[in-house]
Design a protein around this motif. Sequence first.
Motif: not given
Length: 471
Positions: A3-30
């Motif tokens: 299994v290989r997951t990814r988090f792919a944010p755009s660096p046009t602003g800070y890491l917000h709640i929505g992005g952090a949740r996506t990262a968390l779910f992807s991290w947990l699954h991996a």
Amino acid sequence: MTVRTRFAPSPTGYLHIGGARTALFSWLHARQNQGAFVLRIEDTDAERSTPEAVQAILDGLSWLGLDWDEGPFFQSQRTERYREVIHQLFEGGQAYHCYCTKEELDTMREEQRAQGKKPMYDGRCRQRTEPREGVSPVVRFKAPERGKTVVEDRIHGTVAFDNRELDDLIIARSDGSPTYNLTVVVDDWDMGITDVIRGDDHLNNTPRQMQILQALGAEPPRYAHVPMILGEDKKRLSKRHGAVSVLQYKEDGFLPEALVNGLARLGWSHGDDEIFARDDLLRLFAVESVGKTASVFNQEKLVWLNGHYIREREPADLVEPFKDQLRKRGGDPEAVTDLIPVIESLQERSKTIAEMADTGLFFFRDFEELDEKAAKKNLKPAVEEPLQAVRDGLAALDAWSGEAVHQVIQDVVDAREMKFGKVAQPIRVAVSGGAVSPPIDVTLQLLGQSTTIERLDRALVYIRERAAQAE
């Protein structure tokens, strides 16, 4: 298959709640599948992407404990690879140049609307063989015109898209730069991503991306599109709802485990449980258990969770964040030799480290003025005599301890047949400057004998001066 997951944010602003949740779910699954979590920075928007935003993303993930196994990879460094794939699509007859001007496209869409049709590109340049002088063309992907593209989403189930509703999207702009739907496909392909977990605002992009992957002979990853996050007013989450940078929560005195717990509960649940340590999440979380409907971000619940984790933490683990908060307030952490007893006295009632620092600041910095409301309520002429008696009793102590301090106050109130709080609260205001502190005997023990006597003397002067003004 790994299994290989990814988090792919755009660096046009800070890491917000929505992005952090996506990262968390992807991290947990991996992590649950002994797989790899890949970090990719989608920085092709050169005008809006900044090094500061990149660093904020890295720092935010690190603070949350979402460690990545590979990367960060930067799309800005992969331009040649995208060009190779565009050329490959050309060679396979699956891409073409489009010379339509903006004005022509606008006219086309207006005519479609007038006919009651969905405005979309009609493929007029698909068969064009000659270039158009004076026009820099874009590159479009030649999408299939018949059949359906079916997304087997792990959250939303089977979602079928009629290919007649999907026009030929642009995969390279007129300046040659690749578009999002091309770069994300190439990156997922090259990086061997098996599972894509992202916001459901991307669901409509998924059939297009699957079509490009299939045209390249690649197997699409498994998709899971998580629902959006709303504020308590059921509107899209924004700064007014508390949707600030993840690192702002650190600045405001939150603990990472509280935010991780709060993020996990945005769209996912396990019975009626609210408290989930990281090990619990690794054991219980399942992508398929994420709900299909939008979740509501509750700032009050996050504060409650943070208070829980503060109480659960070993006091020694709170020393450094506590010091940081003190320094922000002009306090000197070195003013107290041992911070552990101070932290122990504060953590039971504090919901954030910032609140701990606010409440305990008087241990580390003298105050110039008493809180006006607390002083007027508690430092009245009627308490001058018992306060003076307490002051004298404390000054006479040979051994300074919480028990001895308590006994002095108790003796004073017993002799005057007063309630303990009627004297303890004026003492609290006198030594802390305000109406809130740990239990009074603990407060005075930690503050020390000389500082306690000095501040009681100042309070007695305040009472006398106030009485004189009233005459």
